[in-house]
Design an enzyme around this catalytic site. Sequence first.
Site, mmCIF file in Angstrom:
data_model
loop_
_atom_site.group_PDB
_atom_site.id
_atom_site.type_symbol
_atom_site.label_atom_id
_atom_site.label_comp_id
_atom_site.label_asym_id
_atom_site.label_seq_id
_atom_site.Cartn_x
_atom_site.Cartn_y
_atom_site.Cartn_z
ATOM 1 N N CYS A 33 0.839 -1.197 0.000
ATOM 2 C CA CYS A 33 0.000 0.000 0.000
ATOM 3 C C CYS A 33 0.878 1.253 0.000
ATOM 4 O O CYS A 33 1.595 1.485 -0.956
ATOM 5 C CB CYS A 33 -0.987 -0.039 1.169
ATOM 6 S SG CYS A 33 -2.372 1.118 0.963
ATOM 7 N N HIS A 76 -3.745 -4.828 -0.434
ATOM 8 C CA HIS A 76 -3.300 -5.416 0.829
ATOM 9 C C HIS A 76 -3.207 -6.934 0.674
ATOM 10 O O HIS A 76 -4.221 -7.626 0.676
ATOM 11 C CB HIS A 76 -4.266 -5.044 1.953
ATOM 12 C CG HIS A 76 -4.147 -3.623 2.389
ATOM 13 N ND1 HIS A 76 -3.236 -3.218 3.345
ATOM 14 C CD2 HIS A 76 -4.796 -2.506 1.985
ATOM 15 C CE1 HIS A 76 -3.336 -1.917 3.530
ATOM 16 N NE2 HIS A 76 -4.270 -1.458 2.698
ATOM 17 N N GLU A 91 -2.255 -9.006 2.841
ATOM 18 C CA GLU A 91 -2.695 -9.653 4.083
ATOM 19 C C GLU A 91 -4.216 -9.704 4.218
ATOM 20 O O GLU A 91 -4.740 -10.401 5.090
ATOM 21 C CB GLU A 91 -2.076 -8.942 5.293
ATOM 22 C CG GLU A 91 -2.674 -7.603 5.661
ATOM 23 C CD GLU A 91 -2.222 -6.441 4.797
ATOM 24 O OE1 GLU A 91 -2.634 -5.305 5.095
ATOM 25 O OE2 GLU A 91 -1.460 -6.656 3.817
#
Length: 213
Positions: free
Chosen positions: A81, A195, A197
């Site tokens: 990001c 993202h 994750e």
Amino acid sequence: MTTLGVVDYGTSNLLSVTRAFEHAGATVETIKTANQVIKSDRLVLPGVGAFGNCQSSLQTHGLWEPVDEFMRSGKPFLGICVGMQMMLEASDEFGDHKGFGLIPGQVSAIPAIDENGMPHKIPHIGWNRLFPPDSSIRWQGTILDGIEPETSVYFVHSFAAQPNEDSHRIADTDYDGVSISAVVRRDNAYGCQFHTEKSGPVGLKIIENFLKL
């Protein structure tokens, strides 16, 4: 077992990033000092919030120069990001801010209108598909190895990286007809605008690929 460092400079969503890499089999070390950066074999730079705040926090913690040196060392590096955006030369988010300059280009606001001139939602939030910027780009041997084009990942951002050279873009996404650089690369340094994750099994596959570099 792979050991890697995740940079902690007070502004990022460290816990979710750390858990994702641990789930993928990595032993994660939280990086808070320049000496830890230097000793790392792999480094992840998360980022949440405004570009300028992330930049100043890295500098305040004495991490800007060591991270800069690391990403140019040839060791595997991943910016997530805002961590990706800082790989470019500059951003005009709430003022003019200098980036690492590893990848020539600028970070600017996502256009507030779509390809038809109609207003659309900013920030860009949600699942969007990845695709190669052109047909000559292959994902084999990169962090996208084994990922099929048109696979969706999770984005949350109002600003986007605009590399000067197409060779640094390995994946884009389309937001209402607005092309956005989703994955950038220079040598062994990668950046993901989305993202990893928060991108489910696809994000974990990308993390696993990074751990194999």
